[in-house]
Design a protein around this motif. Structure first.
Motif, PDB file in Angstrom:
ATOM      1  N   LEU A   1      49.961  89.237   4.436  1.00  0.00           N
ATOM      2  CA  LEU A   1      50.890  89.660   3.387  1.00  0.00           C
ATOM      3  C   LEU A   1      50.158  90.399   2.267  1.00  0.00           C
ATOM      4  CD1 LEU A   1      53.193  86.497   3.085  1.00  0.00           C
ATOM      5  CD2 LEU A   1      53.601  88.570   4.411  1.00  0.00           C
ATOM      6  N   ALA A   2      49.002  89.873   1.854  1.00  0.00           N
ATOM      7  CA  ALA A   2      48.232  90.497   0.771  1.00  0.00           C
ATOM      8  C   ALA A   2      47.719  91.878   1.168  1.00  0.00           C
ATOM      9  CB  ALA A   2      47.071  89.590   0.370  1.00  0.00           C
ATOM     10  N   LYS A   3      47.282  92.012   2.414  1.00  0.00           N
ATOM     11  CA  LYS A   3      46.748  93.297   2.870  1.00  0.00           C
ATOM     12  C   LYS A   3      47.833  94.360   3.027  1.00  0.00           C
ATOM     13  CE  LYS A   3      42.649  91.550   5.199  1.00  0.00           C
ATOM     14  NZ  LYS A   3      42.010  91.273   6.484  1.00  0.00           N
ATOM     15  N   THR A   4      49.080  93.944   3.242  1.00  0.00           N
ATOM     16  CA  THR A   4      50.167  94.911   3.441  1.00  0.00           C
ATOM     17  C   THR A   4      51.018  95.117   2.194  1.00  0.00           C
ATOM     18  OG1 THR A   4      51.595  93.166   4.311  1.00  0.00           O
ATOM     19  CG2 THR A   4      50.359  94.474   5.916  1.00  0.00           C
ATOM     20  N   ALA A   5      50.842  94.278   1.172  1.00  0.00           N
ATOM     21  CA  ALA A   5      51.697  94.338  -0.016  1.00  0.00           C
ATOM     22  C   ALA A   5      51.674  95.720  -0.672  1.00  0.00           C
ATOM     23  CB  ALA A   5      51.291  93.267  -1.021  1.00  0.00           C
ATOM     24  N   HIS A   6      50.501  96.309  -0.788  1.00  0.00           N
ATOM     25  CA  HIS A   6      50.416  97.626  -1.426  1.00  0.00           C
ATOM     26  C   HIS A   6      51.081  98.708  -0.577  1.00  0.00           C
ATOM     27  CE1 HIS A   6      48.962 100.875  -3.896  1.00  0.00           C
ATOM     28  NE2 HIS A   6      48.469 101.458  -2.819  1.00  0.00           N
ATOM     29  N   ASP A   7      50.852  98.673   0.743  1.00  0.00           N
ATOM     30  CA  ASP A   7      51.440  99.673   1.642  1.00  0.00           C
ATOM     31  C   ASP A   7      52.960  99.605   1.644  1.00  0.00           C
ATOM     32  OD1 ASP A   7      48.849 100.358   2.334  1.00  0.00           O
ATOM     33  OD2 ASP A   7      48.835  99.106   4.127  1.00  0.00           O
ATOM     34  N   LEU A   8      53.509  98.400   1.456  1.00  0.00           N
ATOM     35  CA  LEU A   8      54.960  98.206   1.510  1.00  0.00           C
ATOM     36  C   LEU A   8      55.608  98.155   0.131  1.00  0.00           C
ATOM     37  CD1 LEU A   8      55.018  95.466   4.286  1.00  0.00           C
ATOM     38  CD2 LEU A   8      55.743  97.852   4.524  1.00  0.00           C
ATOM     39  N   SER A   9      54.865  98.499  -0.914  1.00  0.00           N
ATOM     40  CA  SER A   9      55.362  98.316  -2.281  1.00  0.00           C
ATOM     41  C   SER A   9      56.635  99.104  -2.592  1.00  0.00           C
ATOM     42  CB  SER A   9      54.270  98.666  -3.298  1.00  0.00           C
ATOM     43  OG  SER A   9      53.902 100.026  -3.158  1.00  0.00           O
ATOM     44  N   LYS A  10      56.894 100.186  -1.876  1.00  0.00           N
ATOM     45  CA  LYS A  10      58.131 100.952  -2.097  1.00  0.00           C
ATOM     46  C   LYS A  10      59.325 100.327  -1.381  1.00  0.00           C
ATOM     47  CE  LYS A  10      56.136 105.544  -2.921  1.00  0.00           C
ATOM     48  NZ  LYS A  10      55.524 105.116  -4.100  1.00  0.00           N
ATOM     49  N   MET A  11      59.060  99.443  -0.400  1.00  0.00           N
ATOM     50  CA  MET A  11      60.133  98.828   0.391  1.00  0.00           C
ATOM     51  C   MET A  11      60.287  97.340   0.170  1.00  0.00           C
ATOM     52  SD  MET A  11      60.076 100.444   4.195  1.00  0.00           S
ATOM     53  CE  MET A  11      58.338 100.647   4.403  1.00  0.00           C
ATOM     54  N   ALA A  12      59.243  96.655  -0.274  1.00  0.00           N
ATOM     55  CA  ALA A  12      59.294  95.193  -0.307  1.00  0.00           C
ATOM     56  C   ALA A  12      58.543  94.605  -1.497  1.00  0.00           C
ATOM     57  CB  ALA A  12      58.713  94.623   0.986  1.00  0.00           C
ATOM     58  N   VAL A  13      58.992  93.415  -1.897  1.00  0.00           N
ATOM     59  CA  VAL A  13      58.317  92.594  -2.897  1.00  0.00           C
ATOM     60  C   VAL A  13      58.045  91.252  -2.227  1.00  0.00           C
ATOM     61  CG1 VAL A  13      58.526  91.498  -5.153  1.00  0.00           C
ATOM     62  CG2 VAL A  13      59.567  93.729  -4.766  1.00  0.00           C
ATOM     63  N   ILE A  14      56.807  90.776  -2.345  1.00  0.00           N
ATOM     64  CA  ILE A  14      56.399  89.550  -1.639  1.00  0.00           C
ATOM     65  C   ILE A  14      56.057  88.459  -2.648  1.00  0.00           C
ATOM     66  CG2 ILE A  14      54.719  88.560  -0.036  1.00  0.00           C
ATOM     67  CD1 ILE A  14      54.302  91.480   1.012  1.00  0.00           C
ATOM     68  N   TYR A  15      56.635  87.271  -2.432  1.00  0.00           N
ATOM     69  CA  TYR A  15      56.325  86.099  -3.260  1.00  0.00           C
ATOM     70  C   TYR A  15      55.976  84.928  -2.360  1.00  0.00           C
ATOM     71  CZ  TYR A  15      58.430  88.347  -7.362  1.00  0.00           C
ATOM     72  OH  TYR A  15      58.725  89.193  -8.389  1.00  0.00           O
ATOM     73  N   LEU A  16      55.137  84.038  -2.887  1.00  0.00           N
ATOM     74  CA  LEU A  16      54.799  82.795  -2.204  1.00  0.00           C
ATOM     75  C   LEU A  16      55.549  81.653  -2.881  1.00  0.00           C
ATOM     76  CD1 LEU A  16      50.913  83.245  -1.957  1.00  0.00           C
ATOM     77  CD2 LEU A  16      52.687  84.080  -0.414  1.00  0.00           C
ATOM     78  N   VAL A  17      56.109  80.767  -2.077  1.00  0.00           N
ATOM     79  CA  VAL A  17      56.845  79.620  -2.605  1.00  0.00           C
ATOM     80  C   VAL A  17      56.260  78.358  -1.977  1.00  0.00           C
ATOM     81  CG1 VAL A  17      59.114  78.549  -2.854  1.00  0.00           C
ATOM     82  CG2 VAL A  17      58.933  81.049  -2.764  1.00  0.00           C
ATOM     83  N   ASP A  18      55.851  77.413  -2.820  1.00  0.00           N
ATOM     84  CA  ASP A  18      55.317  76.139  -2.339  1.00  0.00           C
ATOM     85  C   ASP A  18      56.485  75.226  -1.982  1.00  0.00           C
ATOM     86  OD1 ASP A  18      54.327  73.395  -2.308  1.00  0.00           O
ATOM     87  OD2 ASP A  18      52.476  74.213  -3.137  1.00  0.00           O
ATOM     88  N   VAL A  19      56.516  74.744  -0.739  1.00  0.00           N
ATOM     89  CA  VAL A  19      57.634  73.927  -0.268  1.00  0.00           C
ATOM     90  C   VAL A  19      57.801  72.646  -1.081  1.00  0.00           C
ATOM     91  CG1 VAL A  19      57.707  74.803   2.087  1.00  0.00           C
ATOM     92  CG2 VAL A  19      56.210  72.899   1.553  1.00  0.00           C
ATOM     93  N   ASN A  20      56.718  72.135  -1.667  1.00  0.00           N
ATOM     94  CA  ASN A  20      56.801  70.896  -2.447  1.00  0.00           C
ATOM     95  C   ASN A  20      57.367  71.120  -3.844  1.00  0.00           C
ATOM     96  OD1 ASN A  20      55.656  69.444  -0.330  1.00  0.00           O
ATOM     97  ND2 ASN A  20      53.594  69.910  -1.023  1.00  0.00           N
ATOM     98  N   LYS A  21      57.245  72.339  -4.369  1.00  0.00           N
ATOM     99  CA  LYS A  21      57.711  72.618  -5.729  1.00  0.00           C
ATOM    100  C   LYS A  21      59.164  73.058  -5.780  1.00  0.00           C
ATOM    101  CE  LYS A  21      53.181  73.715  -7.533  1.00  0.00           C
ATOM    102  NZ  LYS A  21      52.290  74.728  -8.057  1.00  0.00           N
ATOM    103  N   VAL A  22      59.699  73.545  -4.662  1.00  0.00           N
ATOM    104  CA  VAL A  22      61.086  74.016  -4.630  1.00  0.00           C
ATOM    105  C   VAL A  22      61.814  73.347  -3.462  1.00  0.00           C
ATOM    106  CG1 VAL A  22      62.553  76.063  -4.745  1.00  0.00           C
ATOM    107  CG2 VAL A  22      60.203  76.215  -5.512  1.00  0.00           C
ATOM    108  N   PRO A  23      61.999  72.015  -3.526  1.00  0.00           N
ATOM    109  CA  PRO A  23      62.619  71.304  -2.407  1.00  0.00           C
ATOM    110  C   PRO A  23      64.068  71.709  -2.141  1.00  0.00           C
ATOM    111  CG  PRO A  23      62.368  69.842  -4.298  1.00  0.00           C
ATOM    112  CD  PRO A  23      61.653  71.119  -4.633  1.00  0.00           C
ATOM    113  N   VAL A  24      64.762  72.238  -3.145  1.00  0.00           N
ATOM    114  CA  VAL A  24      66.154  72.658  -2.964  1.00  0.00           C
ATOM    115  C   VAL A  24      66.227  73.761  -1.904  1.00  0.00           C
ATOM    116  CG1 VAL A  24      68.124  73.771  -4.079  1.00  0.00           C
ATOM    117  CG2 VAL A  24      66.827  72.019  -5.293  1.00  0.00           C
ATOM    118  N   TYR A  25      65.371  74.767  -2.020  1.00  0.00           N
ATOM    119  CA  TYR A  25      65.381  75.865  -1.054  1.00  0.00           C
ATOM    120  C   TYR A  25      64.746  75.456   0.266  1.00  0.00           C
ATOM    121  CZ  TYR A  25      67.348  79.301  -4.174  1.00  0.00           C
ATOM    122  OH  TYR A  25      68.213  79.991  -4.978  1.00  0.00           O
ATOM    123  N   THR A  26      63.768  74.579   0.205  1.00  0.00           N
ATOM    124  CA  THR A  26      63.163  74.081   1.435  1.00  0.00           C
ATOM    125  C   THR A  26      64.218  73.405   2.294  1.00  0.00           C
ATOM    126  OG1 THR A  26      61.067  73.744   0.270  1.00  0.00           O
ATOM    127  CG2 THR A  26      61.350  72.592   2.357  1.00  0.00           C
TER     128      THR A  26
END
Length: 149
Positions: free
Chosen positions: A45-70
């Protein structure tokens, strides 16, 4: 490589990202920074984030911190990657029973880039589900676990 990508650590932050990212694919990687497979995916994801910056935004979510979405996305395997476009959950047909998320790590950077391009083009045409361009041999296999049934 997870330190190179922005992290969302609360339900409010995830909600704001889903509502706030417009005209781009929102990629949410659910997992843990300490997990080896998550780190492998984060590297891609980190290596492709710049190449895809016009099409995508990437975020990391910790499963323990956001149990509602998990729980909402039924994330029982990590890492799991979920896609949105203009606040709408985009489903992808990987040839498996679950179209709501990609489970596991991508084999190559090109697999991830191809998937984002297909999601972006499909979402721009109003599609809510697209067919995965990834070779079925490169998609991790897993058994669905139905909890609480």
């Amino acid at each position: 490589m997870s330190f190179l990508l922005p992290k969302l650590s609360s339900k409010r932050e995830v909600d704001e990202a889903i509502k706030g990212v417009a005209e781009k694919v929102l990629v949410l990687r659910f997992g843990r920074d300490s997990d080896a497979v998550c780190l492998q995916l984060d590297d891609i994801l980190a290596k492709t984030a710049h190449d895809l910056s016009k099409m995508a935004v990437i975020y990391l979510v910790d499963v323990n911190k956001v149990p509602v979405y998990t729980q909402y996305f039924d994330i029982s395997y990590i890492p799991s990657t979920v896609f949105f476009f203009n606040g709408q959950h985009i489903k992808v047909d990987y040839g498996s029973p679950d179209h709501t998320k990609f489970v596991g790590s991508f084999k190559t950077k090109q697999d991830f880039i191809d998937l984002i391009e297909v999601i972006y083009r499909g979402a721009m045409r109003g599609k809510l589900i697209v067919r995965s361009p990834i070779d079925p041999n490169n998609i991790p296999k897993y058994d669905l676990l139905y909890q609480g049934i």
